[in-house]
Design a protein around this motif. Structure first.
Motif, PDB file in Angstrom:
ATOM      1  N   MET A   1     -34.974 -12.746  24.149  1.00 21.06           N
ATOM      2  CA  MET A   1     -34.544 -13.573  25.104  1.00 21.06           C
ATOM      3  C   MET A   1     -33.404 -14.595  25.216  1.00 21.06           C
ATOM      4  O   MET A   1     -32.777 -13.980  26.520  1.00 21.06           O
ATOM      5  N   GLY A   2     -32.294 -13.984  24.179  1.00 23.04           N
ATOM      6  CA  GLY A   2     -30.869 -14.191  24.805  1.00 23.04           C
ATOM      7  C   GLY A   2     -30.170 -13.493  25.971  1.00 23.04           C
ATOM      8  O   GLY A   2     -29.439 -14.831  26.690  1.00 23.04           O
ATOM      9  N   THR A   3     -30.522 -12.545  26.119  1.00 20.26           N
ATOM     10  CA  THR A   3     -29.999 -11.056  26.541  1.00 20.26           C
ATOM     11  C   THR A   3     -30.629 -11.511  28.242  1.00 20.26           C
ATOM     12  O   THR A   3     -29.455 -11.604  29.295  1.00 20.26           O
ATOM     13  N   LEU A   4     -31.964 -11.527  28.419  1.00 15.32           N
ATOM     14  CA  LEU A   4     -32.141 -12.120  29.475  1.00 15.32           C
ATOM     15  C   LEU A   4     -31.629 -13.027  30.046  1.00 15.32           C
ATOM     16  O   LEU A   4     -31.786 -13.577  31.476  1.00 15.32           O
ATOM     17  N   VAL A   5     -31.901 -14.573  29.346  1.00 13.48           N
ATOM     18  CA  VAL A   5     -31.461 -16.346  30.122  1.00 13.48           C
ATOM     19  C   VAL A   5     -30.149 -15.687  30.477  1.00 13.48           C
ATOM     20  O   VAL A   5     -29.402 -16.494  31.246  1.00 13.48           O
ATOM     21  N   LYS A   6     -29.190 -14.891  29.575  1.00 16.18           N
ATOM     22  CA  LYS A   6     -27.476 -14.811  30.164  1.00 16.18           C
ATOM     23  C   LYS A   6     -27.178 -13.785  31.158  1.00 16.18           C
ATOM     24  O   LYS A   6     -26.982 -14.272  32.124  1.00 16.18           O
ATOM     25  N   THR A   7     -28.544 -12.938  31.834  1.00 12.69           N
ATOM     26  CA  THR A   7     -28.605 -11.885  32.593  1.00 12.69           C
ATOM     27  C   THR A   7     -29.278 -12.364  33.472  1.00 12.69           C
ATOM     28  O   THR A   7     -29.092 -12.574  34.801  1.00 12.69           O
ATOM     29  N   THR A   8     -30.573 -11.368  33.907  1.00 11.31           N
ATOM     30  CA  THR A   8     -31.486 -11.227  34.581  1.00 11.31           C
ATOM     31  C   THR A   8     -31.895 -11.933  35.525  1.00 11.31           C
ATOM     32  O   THR A   8     -31.960 -12.474  36.651  1.00 11.31           O
ATOM     33  N   PHE A   9     -32.151 -13.250  34.432  1.00 11.42           N
ATOM     34  CA  PHE A   9     -32.760 -14.432  35.335  1.00 11.42           C
ATOM     35  C   PHE A   9     -32.630 -15.603  36.051  1.00 11.42           C
ATOM     36  O   PHE A   9     -32.727 -15.697  37.320  1.00 11.42           O
ATOM     37  N   PRO A  10     -31.341 -15.734  35.389  1.00 10.74           N
ATOM     38  CA  PRO A  10     -29.778 -16.495  36.398  1.00 10.74           C
ATOM     39  C   PRO A  10     -29.421 -15.946  37.900  1.00 10.74           C
ATOM     40  O   PRO A  10     -29.798 -16.322  38.642  1.00 10.74           O
ATOM     41  N   GLY A  11     -29.290 -14.247  37.840  1.00 15.82           N
ATOM     42  CA  GLY A  11     -28.994 -13.862  38.616  1.00 15.82           C
ATOM     43  C   GLY A  11     -30.078 -13.579  39.327  1.00 15.82           C
ATOM     44  O   GLY A  11     -29.620 -13.647  40.820  1.00 15.82           O
ATOM     45  N   LEU A  12     -31.055 -13.357  39.164  1.00 15.72           N
ATOM     46  CA  LEU A  12     -32.880 -13.332  40.525  1.00 15.72           C
ATOM     47  C   LEU A  12     -32.509 -14.968  40.754  1.00 15.72           C
ATOM     48  O   LEU A  12     -33.409 -14.727  42.103  1.00 15.72           O
ATOM     49  N   VAL A  13     -33.018 -15.664  40.459  1.00 15.94           N
ATOM     50  CA  VAL A  13     -33.559 -17.052  40.326  1.00 15.94           C
ATOM     51  C   VAL A  13     -32.734 -17.521  42.190  1.00 15.94           C
ATOM     52  O   VAL A  13     -33.076 -18.126  42.488  1.00 15.94           O
ATOM     53  N   VAL A  14     -31.311 -17.099  41.516  1.00 14.61           N
ATOM     54  CA  VAL A  14     -30.700 -17.440  43.312  1.00 14.61           C
ATOM     55  C   VAL A  14     -31.093 -17.177  44.669  1.00 14.61           C
ATOM     56  O   VAL A  14     -30.668 -17.378  45.316  1.00 14.61           O
ATOM     57  N   LEU A  15     -32.304 -15.993  44.323  1.00 13.65           N
ATOM     58  CA  LEU A  15     -32.509 -15.524  45.558  1.00 13.65           C
ATOM     59  C   LEU A  15     -33.696 -16.031  46.209  1.00 13.65           C
ATOM     60  O   LEU A  15     -33.900 -15.696  47.160  1.00 13.65           O
ATOM     61  N   SER A  16     -34.221 -17.213  44.771  1.00 14.04           N
ATOM     62  CA  SER A  16     -35.410 -17.588  45.540  1.00 14.04           C
ATOM     63  C   SER A  16     -35.272 -18.711  46.791  1.00 14.04           C
ATOM     64  O   SER A  16     -35.890 -18.987  47.638  1.00 14.04           O
ATOM     65  N   PRO A  17     -34.185 -19.456  46.904  1.00 13.58           N
ATOM     66  CA  PRO A  17     -33.993 -20.399  47.869  1.00 13.58           C
ATOM     67  C   PRO A  17     -33.218 -19.573  49.312  1.00 13.58           C
ATOM     68  O   PRO A  17     -34.399 -20.182  50.670  1.00 13.58           O
ATOM     69  N   SER A  18     -33.046 -18.605  49.578  1.00 10.75           N
ATOM     70  CA  SER A  18     -32.953 -17.709  50.733  1.00 10.75           C
ATOM     71  C   SER A  18     -34.109 -17.346  50.972  1.00 10.75           C
ATOM     72  O   SER A  18     -34.604 -16.827  52.236  1.00 10.75           O
ATOM     73  N   ILE A  19     -35.061 -16.589  50.055  1.00  3.69           N
ATOM     74  CA  ILE A  19     -36.163 -16.145  50.944  1.00  3.69           C
ATOM     75  C   ILE A  19     -37.096 -17.207  51.076  1.00  3.69           C
ATOM     76  O   ILE A  19     -38.229 -16.884  51.993  1.00  3.69           O
TER      77      ILE A  19
ATOM     78  N   LEU B   1     -19.875 -24.363  31.630  1.00  3.59           N
ATOM     79  CA  LEU B   1     -19.137 -25.210  33.398  1.00  3.59           C
ATOM     80  C   LEU B   1     -19.929 -26.834  31.909  1.00  3.59           C
ATOM     81  O   LEU B   1     -21.489 -26.175  31.480  1.00  3.59           O
ATOM     82  N   PRO B   2     -19.852 -27.856  33.029  1.00  2.00           N
ATOM     83  CA  PRO B   2     -21.224 -29.242  32.966  1.00  2.00           C
ATOM     84  C   PRO B   2     -22.606 -28.634  33.533  1.00  2.00           C
ATOM     85  O   PRO B   2     -23.068 -28.721  34.425  1.00  2.00           O
ATOM     86  N   THR B   3     -23.372 -28.226  32.375  1.00  2.00           N
ATOM     87  CA  THR B   3     -24.884 -28.118  32.846  1.00  2.00           C
ATOM     88  C   THR B   3     -25.966 -29.598  32.771  1.00  2.00           C
ATOM     89  O   THR B   3     -26.762 -29.026  32.721  1.00  2.00           O
ATOM     90  N   PHE B   4     -25.149 -30.372  31.924  1.00  2.00           N
ATOM     91  CA  PHE B   4     -26.095 -31.769  31.246  1.00  2.00           C
ATOM     92  C   PHE B   4     -27.180 -31.137  29.939  1.00  2.00           C
ATOM     93  O   PHE B   4     -28.328 -31.855  30.603  1.00  2.00           O
ATOM     94  N   GLY B   5     -27.270 -30.714  30.139  1.00  2.00           N
ATOM     95  CA  GLY B   5     -28.124 -29.863  28.590  1.00  2.00           C
ATOM     96  C   GLY B   5     -29.598 -28.433  29.540  1.00  2.00           C
ATOM     97  O   GLY B   5     -30.109 -28.465  29.018  1.00  2.00           O
ATOM     98  N   PHE B   6     -29.164 -28.956  30.814  1.00  2.00           N
ATOM     99  CA  PHE B   6     -29.948 -28.280  31.670  1.00  2.00           C
ATOM    100  C   PHE B   6     -29.586 -26.561  31.067  1.00  2.00           C
ATOM    101  O   PHE B   6     -28.376 -26.400  31.040  1.00  2.00           O
ATOM    102  N   LEU B   7     -30.191 -25.566  31.999  1.00  2.00           N
ATOM    103  CA  LEU B   7     -30.162 -23.719  31.760  1.00  2.00           C
ATOM    104  C   LEU B   7     -28.917 -23.985  32.684  1.00  2.00           C
ATOM    105  O   LEU B   7     -29.118 -24.353  33.682  1.00  2.00           O
ATOM    106  N   PRO B   8     -28.213 -23.055  32.451  1.00  2.00           N
ATOM    107  CA  PRO B   8     -26.760 -22.111  33.899  1.00  2.00           C
ATOM    108  C   PRO B   8     -27.364 -21.977  34.888  1.00  2.00           C
ATOM    109  O   PRO B   8     -26.844 -22.325  36.689  1.00  2.00           O
ATOM    110  N   ALA B   9     -28.886 -21.421  35.059  1.00  2.00           N
ATOM    111  CA  ALA B   9     -29.074 -20.913  35.777  1.00  2.00           C
ATOM    112  C   ALA B   9     -30.250 -21.942  37.091  1.00  2.00           C
ATOM    113  O   ALA B   9     -29.872 -21.968  38.385  1.00  2.00           O
ATOM    114  N   MET B  10     -29.877 -23.275  36.632  1.00  2.00           N
ATOM    115  CA  MET B  10     -30.785 -24.636  37.006  1.00  2.00           C
ATOM    116  C   MET B  10     -29.342 -25.262  38.269  1.00  2.00           C
ATOM    117  O   MET B  10     -29.412 -25.319  39.765  1.00  2.00           O
TER     118      MET B  10
END
Lengths: 61, 459
Positions: free
Chosen positions: B379-397, B430-439
């Motif tokens: 989980m740690g590996t994916l939360v740092k790499t794949t998930f944040p990298g891909l979630v960024v594509l959702s607004p544009s699609i 970065l300041p994330t206010f307790g949220f995941l950086p992906a947010m």
């Protein structure tokens, strides 16, 4: 269409059960109450999606 | 044990060879002729999304952080099924009308920008490779537990080679049909493992109460280590809704539906499966505390519990189930990535795709050998790499599908700014206010999309 989004929004609000934080009781069978709540929310979503697929899916142009 | 494994691999290769005979043109190879019916689409979506992370990672995370793992995974993933309608239906229609094969073609089709297509597809490829490598690592763990003479890395390489062989023989048809077989094994194995472990521990109630008495904080949030805060809970809820459809292996399946009925059935069966299938590994991970199982690596807790508390035949089946879970994800990832690279760079040619599949598998092996940090966990590996990298594509699609003012500049700026945040958050705090950086990345990419699209809008 809006009514379906409203239903989903209500389900999302119920999902964020912040009032259950730091609680592990009451225990029902082998899980705390809040875990059963999650279980039944996911089952309910399945039912809501099934009804939506029948009645709401084609509603958007 | 060896008989189970040999039977399992034999079925996979038979499906691979059978599928290769049924594939007549590139659309058959890349998208199974856009002909997956409701149940095949449901199983292939589920088996593709439920991976080593689900089978091993859930139990491992629950072992360290408690029952909150069920909530953060089950809720967001169940809600995500609405994206089969929001994104899947439109993607399916556009794919059928215009003959699209890769996700980025939709971006190019709407915005007439090849650069945007390459950026969109490039991000998908780049951030899926670590996820692919995780599957290989999971396979290495499993083979190592089954056959201690095979090291984790050697096991990972062996499984990647096997996956590559049946993917290049049968393409999407092979991936889809093996997913049905693998999905069935995965579900059966998890249910049987749960039942036998519960029986050995004196029943489900006794197993839970013993764990509760050992460590009560496992049964409440934020859990023993305070991980499942309210901000984290909300972060994961949103992460799965917006990141899961951006996995190329999921996105490409929207093109493969035979009809809208296939998408509808998949949408309502998905949460039903999640309701219990996600709970089982989590509860097994928690029971390990009451059972006093000695665990060095949390990601191996499920397998250790089955080995200790289930008959050898169930242990073998669970091993095969775990292999099925990760192989069904890895084969789909390999195929979707090779499809993107082939169609984008070399054209829609099946033979080139086969070569690229082998090259990508090699990259994943290199990541396994050089880059994986076992201390981070799955989980740690994916939360740092794949998930944040891909979630960024959702607004544009989403904007491409629904917002008439969205344009290529807005989409490009959105993706690049989001990825900049992902990169920065991996380097500095970065300041994330307790949220995941992906947010934060998701928020920035959404705001930038709207602002740039409005500023550069031409009537």
């Amino acid at each position: 269409m809006n009514k379906w989004w409203a239903v989903l929004a209500v389900m999302a609000l119920i999902s964020m059960d912040f009032w259950n934080w730091e609680k592990s009781e009451p225990f029902i069978f082998f899980l705390p109450y809040w875990a059963w709540q999650i279980f039944f929310i996911t089952i309910s979503l399945s039912i809501i999606f099934a009804i939506f697929a029948k009645q709401g899916w084609g509603g958007q142009k | 044990m060896i008989e189970f494994i040999l039977f399992y691999f034999a079925v996979l290769f038979v499906i691979g060879i059978y599928s290769s005979r049924k594939s007549k043109d590139p659309e058959d190879y890349f998208l199974a002729g856009r002909n997956f019916g409701p149940l095949v689409l449901f199983f292939t979506l589920a088996a593709t999304n439920f991976s080593a992370f689900t089978f091993l990672g859930f139990a491992g995370k629950a072992y360290t952080d408690g029952l909150g793992q069920y909530g953060v995974m089950a809720l967001g993933t169940s809600f995500m099924a609405i994206m089969f309608y929001v994104i899947g239906r439109k993607v399916w229609k556009m794919g059928k009308e215009h003959g699209y094969i890769t996700p980025g073609e939709i971006m190019e089709g709407r915005h007439e920008s090849r650069a945007l297509r390459h950026i969109f597809n490039g991000v998908m490829v780049l951030f899926t490779i670590p996820y692919l490598a995780i599957q290989a690592i999971g396979a290495g763990f499993i083979l190592n537990i089954m056959f201690p003479q095979i090291s984790v890395k050697a096991g990972a390489i062996l499984i990647m080679v096997a996956i590559t062989l049946y993917v290049i023989s049968g393409g999407m048809k092979a991936a889809g049909w093996t997913d049905v077989f693998q999905g069935g094994i995965m579900i059966l194995a998890m249910i049987l493992a749960f039942l036998f472990i519960a029986h050995s521990l004196g029943g489900v109630e006794k197993a839970s109460i013993t764990s509760y008495e050992t460590m009560p904080s496992l049964f409440s949030r934020p859990g023993p280590n305070g991980y499942f805060t309210i901000q984290m809970y909300l972060s994961f809820f949103l992460l799965w809704i917006f990141a899961d459809p951006m996995f190329p292996q999921i996105f490409s399946r929207f093109y493969t539906a035979k009809s809208e009925k296939s998408l509808k059935v998949a949408m309502y069966l998905y949460p039903l499966l999640i309701s219990f299938f996600f709970l089982l590994p989590v509860i097994i991970g928690i029971w390990a505390h009451g059972a006093a199982v000695s665990v060095d690596n949390p990601d191996s807790v499920l397998l250790l519990m089955v080995k200790e508390y289930a008959p050898p035949a169930i242990f073998s089946l669970t091993m095969v189930g775990a292999l099925a879970a990760l192989m069904s994800t890895a084969d789909s990832q390999l195929l979707s990535l090779s499809t993107i690279l082939t169609c984008d760079i070399l054209g829609k040619r099946v033979n080139y795709s086969r070569i690229i599949t082998a090259v990508l598998a090699s990259f994943a092996i290199v990541f396994v050998v050089l880059g994986y940090d076992p201390k981070a966990g799955i989980m740690g590996t994916l939360v740092k790499t794949t998930f944040p990298g891909l979630v960024v594509l959702s607004p544009s699609i989403l904007a491409t599908l629904y917002w008439s003012r969205a344009n290529k500049w807005g989409c490009i700026a959105s993706i690049l700014s989001g990825e900049a945040i992902v990169f920065l958050s991996s380097r500095i705090s970065l300041p994330t206010f307790g949220f995941l950086p992906a947010m934060i990345a998701l928020l920035v990419s959404s705001v930038v999309l709207v602002m740039v699209s409005i500023l550069t809008f031409k009537k």
